[in-house]
Design an enzyme around this catalytic site. Structure first.
Site, PDB file in Angstrom:
ATOM      1  N   TYR A  47       0.857  -1.196   0.000  1.00 31.97           N
ATOM      2  CA  TYR A  47       0.000   0.000   0.000  1.00 31.97           C
ATOM      3  C   TYR A  47       0.878   1.226   0.000  1.00 31.97           C
ATOM      4  CZ  TYR A  47      -4.992  -0.424   0.053  1.00 31.97           C
ATOM      5  OH  TYR A  47      -6.286  -0.566  -0.342  1.00 31.97           O
ATOM      6  N   GLU A  49      -0.467   4.822  -0.590  1.00 28.96           N
ATOM      7  CA  GLU A  49      -1.244   6.036  -0.881  1.00 28.96           C
ATOM      8  C   GLU A  49      -0.358   7.255  -0.698  1.00 28.96           C
ATOM      9  OE1 GLU A  49      -4.882   6.014   1.333  1.00 28.96           O
ATOM     10  OE2 GLU A  49      -5.694   4.349   0.169  1.00 28.96           O
ATOM     11  N   ASP A 193      -5.973  13.986 -25.145  1.00 25.18           N
ATOM     12  CA  ASP A 193      -5.948  12.572 -24.746  1.00 25.18           C
ATOM     13  C   ASP A 193      -5.228  11.823 -25.874  1.00 25.18           C
ATOM     14  OD1 ASP A 193      -6.462   9.893 -24.361  1.00 25.18           O
ATOM     15  OD2 ASP A 193      -8.537  10.186 -23.706  1.00 25.18           O
ATOM     16  N   THR A 219      -2.976   6.435 -22.168  1.00 28.07           N
ATOM     17  CA  THR A 219      -2.853   5.099 -21.604  1.00 28.07           C
ATOM     18  C   THR A 219      -1.401   4.678 -21.820  1.00 28.07           C
ATOM     19  OG1 THR A 219      -3.468   4.102 -23.703  1.00 28.07           O
ATOM     20  CG2 THR A 219      -5.234   4.400 -22.098  1.00 28.07           C
ATOM     21  N   LYS A 222      -1.157   0.954 -25.244  1.00 26.32           N
ATOM     22  CA  LYS A 222      -1.489   0.880 -26.679  1.00 26.32           C
ATOM     23  C   LYS A 222      -0.185   0.990 -27.465  1.00 26.32           C
ATOM     24  CE  LYS A 222      -6.213   2.469 -26.016  1.00 26.32           C
ATOM     25  NZ  LYS A 222      -6.502   3.312 -24.863  1.00 26.32           N
ATOM     26  N   ARG A 228      -1.197  -2.380 -18.856  1.00 26.87           N
ATOM     27  CA  ARG A 228      -2.485  -1.668 -18.915  1.00 26.87           C
ATOM     28  C   ARG A 228      -2.501  -0.582 -17.840  1.00 26.87           C
ATOM     29  NH1 ARG A 228      -6.816  -2.716 -21.631  1.00 26.87           N
ATOM     30  NH2 ARG A 228      -5.556  -4.309 -22.618  1.00 26.87           N
TER      31      ARG A 228
HETATM   32  N1  DSN Z   1      -9.643   3.541 -25.749  1.00 25.74           N
HETATM   33  C1  DSN Z   1     -10.633   2.571 -26.149  1.00 25.74           C
HETATM   34  C2  DSN Z   1     -10.152   1.874 -27.377  1.00 25.74           C
HETATM   35  O1  DSN Z   1      -9.659   2.590 -28.192  1.00 25.74           O
HETATM   36  O2  DSN Z   1     -10.290   0.669 -27.596  1.00 25.74           O
HETATM   37  C3  DSN Z   1     -11.080   1.781 -25.059  1.00 25.74           C
HETATM   38  O3  DSN Z   1     -11.576   2.648 -24.070  1.00 25.74           O
END
Ligand code: DSN
Length: 426
Positions: A47, A49, A193, A219, A222, A228
């Site tokens: 933990y 935080e 984003d 993210t 990708k 993830r």
């Molecule tokens: N970002 C999405 C995608 O492109 O698959 C999932 O939230």
């Protein structure tokens, strides 16, 4: 302790599925073995935080080091001043940014979900559309590209507090300078984003948002090919525009607002095992190997889009600048749902996707989204792409042939044996 055969059998089956198939979901990739290893470690037990050096739990002196490494490497990759590596996902990163910088009821302006946007950019079924007042810009019916003139008009009319750019299914690059100029007209913040193209931006292959956008979210799994998760970045920290002060009467900087937007605003304990895996993947992003990978992703996407165009497919916007493309199947007389189902039977994985001005609902759709990050990790170059498109075309052109998917599946499975995935795993 007795071993859980059930779950480990399922994991083994998933490994086989990933090995045998052609993965074309634009948001997926195959993290390296060392990224997987970092995730499956004792760091999950801790933990922590708070943030490195200022935690609410004892014993954080070791995880402080891995989290600080992740922060430092993220800053190095994007040449930025600020990184928060704790968001559990891209959606969590966006939630934290909105909580930090908006009040409930504030207006936001994002790309319409049905035109390639993301749920967290104001969709009515998402927190972003429930807590804030969304309006949307879109793409041109003729060109399939963002209508910046109209974005300006909507911004002047709606006076959003935040403009969100970036998408889940848009194959063209973004004019961040132009979006910033629109935001400045109406005194709005800009959040980019970059969840999808982050790995390509990291290696300088697409426009960088950092000089123009106040905040950037992404993210990590990708095109960045990490575990993830999510992350928040800022090119430069600055005094927050909300006028919020610390108890000592000093203006709180944006970094401080964003940090509290993540913890304690929207998350509790950070996933330190995932953060360590983020650090490992950032180490990889900084290597020449990753640069070659990113270049190959771009080349494969070009080859893929050309191969589809040659076979009479309609690609929204006519092509791609990044790693993905959106195919409008209306001239092929098959829905996105049916195409996805057919292809999955042949171990070719794509996702159905709405196309701009779609006349079918989100669960049926007129399109499919195709991306090349995962097959590029498997080792595909421009040489393999035409074969993949040929299989897809064969299936889509003969949807009622019940034998065909199984025949193609056999060929696909054999083909993929030449592109081993995690050979070290039994
Ligand atoms: N970002 C999405 C995608 O492109 O698959 C999932 O939230």
């Amino acid at each position: 302790m007795q071993r859980d055969q059930q779950v480990f059998n399922i994991i083994r089956k998933e490994l086989e599925r990933q090995r045998e198939g052609i993965e074309l979901i634009a948001s997926e990739n195959f993290a390296s073995l060392q990224v997987l290893e970092a995730m499956g470690t004792v760091l999950t037990n801790k933990y922590a935080e708070g943030y490195p050096g200022r935690r609410y739990y004892g014993g954080c002196q070791v995880v402080d080091q891995s989290e600080q490494l992740a922060i430092d490497r993220a800053r190095q990759i994007f040449q930025v001043e600020y990184a928060n590596v704790q968001p559990h996902s891209g959606a969590q990163a966006n939630a934290a940014v909105m909580l930090a910088l908006l009040k409930p009821g504030d207006r936001i302006l994002g790309l319409d979900l049905s035109m390639g946007g993301h749920l967290t950019h104001g969709s009515a079924v998402n927190f972003s559309g429930k807590l804030y007042q969304p309006s949307f810009y879109g793409v041109s019916r003729e060109t399939g590209t963002i209508e910046y003139e109209k974005m300006l008009g909507i911004a002047i009319r709606e006076k959003p507090r935040m403009i969100i750019c970036g998408a889940s299914a848009y194959s063209r690059d973004w004019d961040y300078a132009r979006i910033r100029a629109i935001a400045d007209e109406v005194n709005a913040l800009v959040v980019a984003d970059i969840a999808h193209p982050a790995g390509l931006i990291a290696r300088g292959l697409m426009n960088s948002p950092f000089a123009h956008c106040h905040v950037v979210t992404t993210t990590t799994h990708k095109t960045l090919r990490g575990p993830r998760g999510g992350m928040i970045l800022m090119g430069k920290d600055f005094e927050n525009p909300l006028g919020l002060k610390t108890p000592r009467g000093e203006l709180r900087m944006m970094s401080s607002l964003l940090d509290s937007g993540v913890f304690p605003g929207t998350q509790g304990g950070p996933l330190e095992h995932v953060i360590a895996a983020k650090a490992v993947s950032f180490f990889e992003v900084l290597t020449d190997d990753f640069h070659h990978y990113a270049l190959q992703v771009m080349a494969n996407a070009q080859a893929m889009s050309l191969a589809f165009l040659k076979r009479g497919y309609h690609i929204v916007s006519g092509g791609t600048d990044n790693h993905l493309m959106l195919i409008d199947l209306r001239n092929k007389g098959i829905s996105g749902k049916k195409a996805e189902e057919l292809l999955v039977k042949a171990d070719i994985t794509v996702n159905k996707n709405m196309v701009p001005f779609d006349d079918k609902p989100a669960f049926t759709t007129s399109g499919i989204r195709i991306g090349v990050p995962a097959i590029t990790t498997r080792g595909f170059t421009e040489a393999q792409i035409p074969r993949v498109v040929e299989w897809i075309d064969e299936l889509i052109s003969d949807p009622e042939n019940g034998q065909l998917p199984l025949q193609v599946k056999k060929q696909v499975n054999e083909f993929m044996r030449d592109f081993p995935l995690y050979p070290e795993l039994s």
